[in-house]
Each structure stands twice: as structure tokens, then as C-alpha cells.
Design an enzyme around this catalytic site. Sequence first.
Site: not given
Length: 600
Positions: A270, A499
Site C-alpha cells: 500500500h 484520501h
Amino acid sequence: MAEKLKKCPYGEQCYRKNPIHFGEFSHPHLDKIYENGLDSKTSKYVIPDDLFMSAELIETQLKLLEKLFPKTKSRGSSSEIGNSDGKGIDSIRSSRCLDGGKIKADSVKRSKSPVASTSASCGLPSNATSISSTDNSNLSKKAKITRNIKDYIPVVLEKGHAADKLERAAPYNFFLTAITDAKLTHHEPLTITFQEILDESLGEIESSVQINFMVEIGWLLGHYYFAGIMGTPLLILYGDETPELANISKTHPEVTAVKVNMPTPFATSHAKVMLLGYTDGGMRVVISTANLYEDDWHNRTQGIWISPKLPALPANVDTTAGESPTNFRHDLMLYLVEYKIAKLQPWIARIRKTDFSSINVFFIGSTPGGFREGPRGYSWGHARVGELLQKYCTAVDARVPVICQSSSIGSLGPNIQTWIQHDFLNSLRKHSGPPGLTHFPPFKMIYPSFGNVSNSHDGLLGGGCLPYGASTNDKQSWLRGHLFQWCSKQRYRSQAMPHIKSYTRMKLEDQSIYWFMLTSANLSKAAWGAFNKNVNIAPCLRIMNYEAGVLFLPRFVTGEETFPLGHVRDGIPAFPLPYDVPLTPYTPDDKPFLMDYLHQ
């Protein structure tokens, strides 16, 4: 006019305004309006009643069709959007359609949201690949730019000023990405675009590494093309299943793409890291929260930390030379080694021979595995943050809250004690002062409410970057009492859903920030790690994901004990928080935005 194009998976819900998207996907509802032409009386397109609520957006999209596909030409013609001879970016158009795809956030697999990217190429000509990857002198001069960048990238700022912008951003070097539909962000001093990160004023790029979860290769290479560096060696480490990257080297031999294999199906690669190598031997490190695809750089709030330019060390210097006071170089190399990918070895060797002494932040990483405390403590996750805070953070009153903010929330347990207090806050409450009270600090979580998302630039579709599901939320009702709205009026981003992921501890009463962390890690056990609960064995921190971030500690950044909040203090600029303070609590009627709302 759309027979040769794939249908947009968004259908009538498509909100896109980028010509790249319309060069690849057809939109039957728009095609019909466009083919019917303008009304003879009003000289405007006739928008059907059932689409009236989206009339303004549709008119903007129709103007894009006019520009891309004049009625005197066939829309299916490849010459309209660049050659399709298998050599240009057209040959690597991706098909990241949403239905049937997979996106992972934290430790749980989820179906892709309606706002996840459908990768679109930049429609660039095949001669965009003509730069030799073996001759990297005067790269920008060799790239023959034959397209107008403004037709492909929504927010374009003048070239040549990125270095000045970075210099003015000192000592924090912390930016937010430009928001397409918030023009006030475009020229904000601490706004950055992807194109600016590649700007030649920061250095002449001869090779680079992009480590990320989701990579839209057409979008990425389009930016490289306009930066004049397409054809330079590019190593991509990606986490999400991306078929078009598997054989990218066949059409673009300068690109090497490696899928990061994870130990379990629920783990995620990630991290979002860029390594930029320059022709003079120097390099730069960029830590981001944004995936490398169009939507993440469109109307979403993202955070970017950019290192100073790091020069190559003279030959034959001591191996300890050039380390930063924060041991950033050592920790970054240790992190890259954990990938166990041979293609990274030349970059690890390059980092070892680079002067990192100008870096003033700590590298904070997470890597998959089980970890026990070693001679230098814990290397990863929240435990590593706790050790640094215990060494270098000034004394903090126990009543000062820890403020968390992320774009997804993992399964945290049936009560606040289970993991938030037992593990996470137990690390993040640490400081170098005397222990004081044993109470845990207040826990505050910024997460967009349903109202935040519905009022965003993209309406409910703006919640596509917030993959928090009802099944998880229902099991942790206690969290509702700790939630705060997303509000960023001072940075013009209240309508740009976050985000970004950030963590901090601040005291409003004396306008002080004790530390701040920007990271790819959402609030989850998978990202930060969880200790085993068996008291009969030595503590073991289990982490599932690769994550990367930076920790700002005042002693290393400004030489002070705290960062100023909201105003200049003794010549030191205020820390540029991405959201407003004081925080905005949820009202009794508010509820957190859940991904399920997009499927109802």
C-alpha cells in the site's frame, strides 16, 4: 460514432472531465445528444429531462467531444487520439473496469468503487517513445512534444518554478495536491501537481522508481512524456492486480514492472514512494498518499512530502557519511530490503552512496511479518513511532488528544480498549517527559460524514476513495462518539474528499503541535500492526501491509519543542495542517460515509 470505443462503466453517472477518458470510452447518452446537434433556436444542446440535474456537467463533457471528435471526422479513427501502432501510449491503454475488479483497503478485499479509475491512455503519438534509454543527456531537449498538455492534464502550472516552490515550502516540504474543481487550490503556495514533481527545475531525471498500490500506466507515462523523460529507465513496484503491467516491457522496454507478492490474500502493498535519480548523480525521495492514477490527482485531497535534492557522496568516503540526523537513509534502505526484489538492489546501493544529511524527518514504514523488539527497538509500525516519540517528543499533558485522519478504517475491535488504546494510543501517547498520569489521551478521528461526501465536488461518487463498509462499522458502534467531520475551508478542500492519511497531537490552547505524521497507512491493524495478546510469550508485533510515511518532530525540523499552529512564531511558519481546527464534530444526525451507499 462510438462503435470502436469501449463503453464507460460509469454510464450516465460518469463525472469525468478529462479528454483522456473520452478518448478511450464511449458514452451513449452523450453520443446521442451530440449527434442530435444544437437547438436551432437556443444554439445549445437539448438535455433530456431525466438528465437535467447533470446538465452543467453534460454541457462540459459535450464540449470535450466537440474538441476531440469534430463531426467532420470519425470518432473511431485512431488518428484522432494518436497512433495505435503498438509503440505509443495508445498501445498500453488499460481496461481497469470497475465491475469484477478488486481493490484492497486495509486488510479487507472490497469490490472497486464506482469512482475507481478506468485507466485511460494519454493518446500520445508513437514518437513519444523515441527518447533513448541509454543516452540520458539533455533529456527534455530530445523529447519532441507534439501534443498540448492542457488537453490531457486538467491542472497545468507553468514549468520551471517547482524548485522555487519547494524552497519556499521549507522547513516542512509538505504539500497537498491540486484540486481540479477548486481553482483557488491551483496557485496555493503549498499545492503541488504530479507534473511539477517531474519538473526539470528540480533536477534532470535519468531514472526513477515508482512504488505504489494502483498504477494507471497510460496516465503515468503521459506525465513522463510531457516532462520530456519518457524512455528513461522506470521501475514500477505495484500492489493491485494490473494485467496491463505484466507485459509492459514488450512495448516499453525502458519500463520494468514488478508485482509485489504478499504473504496473505488480505495483505496489501500500500506504500506510495517515488525515487527520482538525476543525471548529476543526485536523487530525491517523495512520500505520497496518492495512487498513480487519474482520479487520485483529480478532486481528492492528497498529501505529498518532497525531500531536498540529495547529492551523490564523493567516492571512497566513510560508509557513515551523509546520514541524516533522523537516520532516514538507514531506515529507507532497511525498508526497501524488505521487499526482497532484486531490481531494487541498484537503488539501495545508490542510496547508500547519497548524502541524506539535509533530511529533517523520520521515515516510518510498515512491512509484513511478525516482529519482536531488537537492539534498536521495533523497526516498523506504531511501535516504531512510539519509540521515536519517547526519545524526542517534548513532554505532553495526557489531556492533549491524538488526532487521527484516514481514508478508510479497519476492524478495530468491539471497544476502544481492544486495539486503539491497548496498542495504537499506547504508542502514540509517548513522549520524553516524566510518565505523569497513566490515562490515555482523548482519541479523535476525522472521517467524512455522509453529508461531507454528498456535498463534495463529485457528489456521492466522491466517496469512491473511502472504502469503509457497513459490515465493519456495525461491529464498532463505539467509534461514532469519536468521529469528526472533514472540513478544510482554509485550504479550499472541504469539497475534496480526503484520501490523505495523517496523525498528530496538538494543543489548541497554546497553538502548538507536538508532532505530525503523513503516511499511506490507514487506521487499521493491518497497516500499523497489532501485538499478540498472549502474556506468556514475548510481545510480537504482527503487520500485514507495506506502508510508508514521514514523521515530523519539531526538534529536528525547526529546533523548537513544538510546531506553531495557525500563525508564525519567532520567524517559524505555522505547520500547514490539511484540515481546519478546531475540529468540527458530527451532529446527532450525522453518520459516517460507508461504501455501501454507492451500491444502494
